[in-house]
Design a protein around this motif. Structure first.
Motif, short mmCIF file in Angstrom:
data_model
loop_
_atom_site.label_atom_id
_atom_site.label_comp_id
_atom_site.label_asym_id
_atom_site.label_seq_id
_atom_site.Cartn_x
_atom_site.Cartn_y
_atom_site.Cartn_z
N HIS A 214 -4.29 -26.29 14.16
CA HIS A 214 -3.47 -26.06 12.96
C HIS A 214 -4.14 -26.70 11.75
N HIS A 215 -5.43 -27.00 11.89
CA HIS A 215 -6.18 -27.60 10.78
C HIS A 215 -7.52 -26.90 10.58
N THR A 216 -8.02 -27.04 9.35
CA THR A 216 -9.26 -26.39 8.95
C THR A 216 -10.44 -26.66 9.88
N HIS A 217 -10.61 -27.90 10.30
CA HIS A 217 -11.80 -28.27 11.07
C HIS A 217 -11.95 -27.37 12.30
N GLY A 218 -10.89 -27.32 13.12
CA GLY A 218 -10.96 -26.50 14.35
C GLY A 218 -10.95 -25.01 14.05
N PRO A 260 -14.85 -38.49 13.69
CA PRO A 260 -15.52 -39.72 14.15
C PRO A 260 -14.83 -40.36 15.36
N THR A 261 -13.49 -40.31 15.43
CA THR A 261 -12.77 -40.93 16.56
C THR A 261 -13.24 -40.32 17.89
N ILE A 262 -13.49 -39.02 17.88
CA ILE A 262 -13.93 -38.36 19.12
C ILE A 262 -15.32 -38.86 19.52
N TYR A 318 -18.23 -33.08 4.26
CA TYR A 318 -16.96 -33.48 3.65
C TYR A 318 -16.17 -32.23 3.26
N GLY A 319 -14.86 -32.25 3.56
CA GLY A 319 -14.04 -31.10 3.20
C GLY A 319 -12.59 -31.46 3.05
N MET A 320 -11.78 -30.44 2.86
CA MET A 320 -10.35 -30.64 2.65
C MET A 320 -9.64 -29.32 2.96
N LYS A 420 -5.88 -41.91 6.84
CA LYS A 420 -6.62 -41.00 7.73
C LYS A 420 -6.74 -41.67 9.08
N SER A 421 -6.12 -41.10 10.08
CA SER A 421 -6.13 -41.71 11.40
C SER A 421 -6.52 -40.65 12.44
N GLY A 422 -7.60 -40.89 13.15
CA GLY A 422 -8.08 -39.92 14.13
C GLY A 422 -8.46 -38.59 13.48
N PRO A 483 5.03 -36.86 15.26
CA PRO A 483 4.01 -36.68 16.30
C PRO A 483 3.31 -38.02 16.58
N ALA A 484 2.68 -38.14 17.75
CA ALA A 484 2.11 -39.43 18.19
C ALA A 484 1.14 -40.01 17.15
N TYR A 485 0.35 -39.11 16.51
CA TYR A 485 -0.66 -39.64 15.59
C TYR A 485 -0.04 -40.22 14.31
C1 MCA Z 1 -2.99 -40.95 19.36
N1 MCA Z 1 -2.92 -42.23 19.70
C2 MCA Z 1 -3.18 -42.98 18.62
C3 MCA Z 1 -3.39 -42.08 17.57
N2 MCA Z 1 -3.28 -40.82 18.06
N3 MCA Z 1 -3.24 -44.31 18.43
C4 MCA Z 1 -3.52 -44.76 17.20
N4 MCA Z 1 -3.74 -43.94 16.15
C5 MCA Z 1 -3.69 -42.60 16.30
N5 MCA Z 1 -3.91 -41.80 15.27
C6 MCA Z 1 -2.64 -42.80 21.00
C7 MCA Z 1 -1.48 -42.09 21.68
O1 MCA Z 1 -0.24 -42.61 21.30
C8 MCA Z 1 -1.78 -42.36 23.11
O2 MCA Z 1 -1.49 -43.70 23.41
C9 MCA Z 1 -3.27 -42.23 23.17
O3 MCA Z 1 -3.74 -42.52 21.85
C10 MCA Z 1 -3.70 -40.83 23.53
O4 MCA Z 1 -2.93 -39.92 22.75
P1 MCA Z 1 -3.32 -38.42 22.60
O5 MCA Z 1 -2.38 -37.70 21.73
O6 MCA Z 1 -3.62 -37.88 23.96
O7 MCA Z 1 -4.63 -38.64 21.80
P2 MCA Z 1 -5.93 -37.89 21.91
O8 MCA Z 1 -5.71 -36.49 22.39
O9 MCA Z 1 -6.94 -38.71 22.65
O10 MCA Z 1 -6.25 -37.77 20.37
C11 MCA Z 1 -7.32 -38.30 19.80
C12 MCA Z 1 -8.01 -37.19 19.00
C13 MCA Z 1 -6.98 -36.54 18.07
C14 MCA Z 1 -8.58 -36.16 19.95
C15 MCA Z 1 -9.11 -37.86 18.22
O11 MCA Z 1 -6.48 -37.54 17.20
C16 MCA Z 1 -7.54 -35.37 17.31
O12 MCA Z 1 -7.64 -34.28 17.87
N6 MCA Z 1 -7.94 -35.57 16.06
C17 MCA Z 1 -8.52 -34.50 15.23
C18 MCA Z 1 -7.67 -34.22 14.03
C19 MCA Z 1 -8.30 -33.12 13.17
O13 MCA Z 1 -8.76 -32.10 13.66
N7 MCA Z 1 -8.29 -33.32 11.88
C20 MCA Z 1 -8.88 -32.36 10.95
C21 MCA Z 1 -7.95 -32.14 9.81
P3 MCA Z 1 -0.49 -44.11 24.57
O14 MCA Z 1 -1.10 -43.49 25.80
O15 MCA Z 1 -0.50 -45.59 24.55
O16 MCA Z 1 0.80 -43.48 24.16
S1 MCA Z 1 -8.73 -30.93 8.69
C22 MCA Z 1 -9.56 -31.96 7.67
O17 MCA Z 1 -9.40 -33.12 7.71
C23 MCA Z 1 -10.56 -31.48 6.68
C24 MCA Z 1 -10.48 -30.06 6.27
C25 MCA Z 1 -11.93 -31.76 7.24
O18 MCA Z 1 -12.72 -32.31 6.46
O19 MCA Z 1 -12.18 -31.45 8.38
#
Ligand code: MCA
Ligand code: AMP
Length: 514
Positions: A214-218, A260-262, A318-320, A420-422, A483-485
């Motif tokens: 549901h985001h631009t990156h993917g 970067p988190t990945i 860099y993007g948005m 910005k988290s994850g 949501p969790a994040y």
């Molecule tokens: C999840 N957890 C967290 C966070 N998210 N802890 C701290 N901070 C967070 N943000 C915890 C959960 O509660 C859980 O802990 C454990 O981590 C695993 O959760 P889960 O949901 O399974 O996490 P994950 O699947 O491992 O997620 C990590 C991830 C995800 C894969 C890095 O955050 C992700 O997919 N991020 C990508 C987002 C993205 O695509 N952004 C682009 C936006 P517990 O087990 O203790 O409950 S578009 C954009 O920004 C622009 C256009 C650009 O430039 O791209």
């Protein structure tokens, strides 16, 4: 109906002579060049571009239900990332609709917000999300369509001009609720082609997609760049370090893009492996064509460690959501650690001061952008749309950067309320609003706290109505609403929040208190 049964029906149609590509959407028309190549791998199956055309036509015909054109009706959908997702995305476009992808990790209130804000005409969902959505089924303003009810069928489809609205993605800001970012087919095509040309995408590329859809990156950088190029996009619907390396070791994937988190999580997993497995993974990674990082600042330590593991200097860009990608390190040429690179093709960048006047290199200011990649509008928010552009049409990103030594370097944002988290953009104000609605919370302040793994984690300072609060109960209460994040990971309890003489909460002071 079972998916395989459905698939068999598609193949029947596939063997009929007339497959329509009667659209004006270049991304879809492009497929005539590579109909028999594999477009998508998901769920252990491979699907050609031809399969995608046939399957998406069925969706389009189902949605049209006798009409000639959806005329930009908003169609939301909630399915696990994979072939179904792409089939729906293309089907909605081919019927003349606007895609509204819903987040598979959102609790019901967040989903409901998007449906209400977009005034979606229909919601297509797969079985896995039925129980989540079921409380909404009585709302008769939306039509709920089970994905499994879509049957294979062919029919006439409208011509859809590139200037029409194509997609609405939600992004958080510093005011109010998340805003729907509306992009046209033209915007999307420019966002795609600036990347496919700069990063030299080819038909024999094969990318692994582990990102939320549901985001631009993917959506743009991974899925649509691959489909534009006649390449293969393989889905892993839930990120998992072991599963990612297992897929890499099959030696089909040659491109990877992530936040970067990945990369941090992949490094942590690799570090724990026995030496022979580490070596085998490293050897596989060396054969990749390109690895990209973005959506948040890439720590130099992560870049360096990944280089020792994979032999690749990550390409940071860099993007948005409002513009796709705007600045990128070069595919060929020096990739500078800590820098985001130079303007992408068709994108014009300037650094401006608080009065929106351009300033010279070496001085920090706001990144402002012009180009055909820039979004059309925030859905039904004309004031917010107007405020985000200067009088002479520059899009104001809110990101502060400096241009030095031939590259841009990000210094931060002009608002402490964006976290910005994850890789997710999160509004501190939205979380505060929810916390304040809890009966035991009088006041609160939410901030981002620097964190090696997540970039930032969310910290919440609470001022209570009563002496104590059961934190575990509070977390359960929040999980139903966020949501969790977006959940706070650190709590402090205070008598009052730090404030300046005007009584405004000083968030930078608050950050130090964590
Ligand atoms: C999840 N957890 C967290 C966070 N998210 N802890 C701290 N901070 C967070 N943000 C915890 C959960 O509660 C859980 O802990 C454990 O981590 C695993 O959760 P889960 O949901 O399974 O996490 P994950 O699947 O491992 O997620 C990590 C991830 C995800 C894969 C890095 O955050 C992700 O997919 N991020 C990508 C987002 C993205 O695509 N952004 C682009 C936006 P517990 O087990 O203790 O409950 S578009 C954009 O920004 C622009 C256009 C650009 O430039 O791209
Ligand atoms: P979003 O609203 O989710 O599209 O997030 C866009 C924001 O992510 C930008 O405004 C930046 O603040 C941030 N961002 C994207 N790429 C980078 C990067 N390479 N370095 C630092 N911040 C980034």
């Amino acid at each position: 109906m079972q998916f395989l049964e459905l698939n068999a029906q598609y193949y029947e149609i596939l063997n009929t002579p007339n497959i329509h590509i009667n659209t004006m959407i270049n991304l879809i028309e492009n497929t005539s060049k590579h109909k028999n190549r594999i477009a998508i791998k998901s769920n252990g199956q491979s699907y050609s571009y031809q399969d995608l055309l046939v399957a998406s036509e069925s969706v389009a015909v189902r949605l049209l239900a006798g009409r000639n054109d959806l005329e930009e009706a908003h169609i939301a959908f909630l399915v696990t990332p994979g072939f179904e997702y792409v089939q729906l995305q293309w089907g909605i476009w081919r019927a003349g609709g606007v895609v509204v992808p819903l987040c598979t990790k959102h609790p019901l209130p967040s989903i409901q917000y998007v449906l209400e804000d977009t005034q979606a005409e229909a919601v297509i969902y797969s079985k896995a999300y039925e129980s989540l959505l079921s409380p909404l089924f009585e709302h008769d303003e939306y039509q709920f369509i089970p994905f499994e009810s879509i049957i294979a069928q062919a029919g006439d489809l409208p011509e859809v001009s590139m200037s029409r609205r194509a997609m609405i993605l939600y992004t958080s800001g510093t005011t109010g609720n998340p805003k729907g970012v509306v992009s046209t087919h033209q915007n999307i095509e420019y966002q795609i082609t600036s990347l496919t040309s700069s990063w030299e995408w080819q038909a024999d590329d094969h990318i692994l997609n582990v990102l939320p859809m549901h985001h631009t990156h993917g959506i743009i950088n991974v899925l649509l760049c691959a489909l534009w190029s006649g390449a293969c996009c393989e889905f892993l619907p839930k990120f998992d370090a072991k599963a990612v390396f297992d897929i890499f070791c099959k030696k089909e994937v040659n491109l990877f893009m992530a936040v970067p988190t990945i990369y941090f999580k992949l490094i942590a997993y690799w570090n724990e492996l026995p030496e022979n497995q580490q070596e085998s993974i490293s050897n596989t990674l060396k054969d990749f064509r390109l690895m990209v990082s973005g959506s948040a600042a890439l720590p130099v330590s992560v870049l360096e460690k990944w280089k020792t593991i994979s032999g690749h200097t990550l390409l940071e860009r860099y993007g948005m959501t409002e513009m796709g990608m705007a600045i990128s390190n070069p595919y060929r040429g020096e990739r500078k650690p800590g820098y985001i690179g130079q303007a992408l093709p068709n994108v014009t960048i300037r650094i401006a001061d608080e009065n929106n006047q351009p300033i010279e290199a070496g001085i920090s200011g706001e990144i402002q952008v012009k180009g055909p990649n820039i979004f059309k509008e925030y859905w039904q928010k004309p004031e917010a749309t107007q405020k985000t552009f200067t009088d002479d049409g520059w899009f104001k990103t809110g990101d502060i950067a400096v241009f030095e030594h031939g590259s841009y370097r990000i210094l931060g944002r002009n608002s402490v309320d964006i976290i910005k988290s994850g890789g997710y953009k999160i509004s501190a104000l939205e979380i505060e609003e929810i916390l304040r609605s809890h009966p035991k919370i009088k006041e609160c302040g939410v901030v981002g706290i620097l964190d090696d793994e997540w970039g930032e984690i969310i910290g919440a300072s609470l001022i209570l109505q009563e002496e104590t609060i059961d934190l575990e109960q509070l977390k359960i209460w929040l999980k139903e609403r966020l949501p969790a994040y977006q959940l706070p990971r650190k709590y402090i309890f205070q008598k009052d929040l730090p404030r300046n003489v005007m009584g405004k909460v000083t968030k930078n002071e608050l950050k130090k208190m964590f």
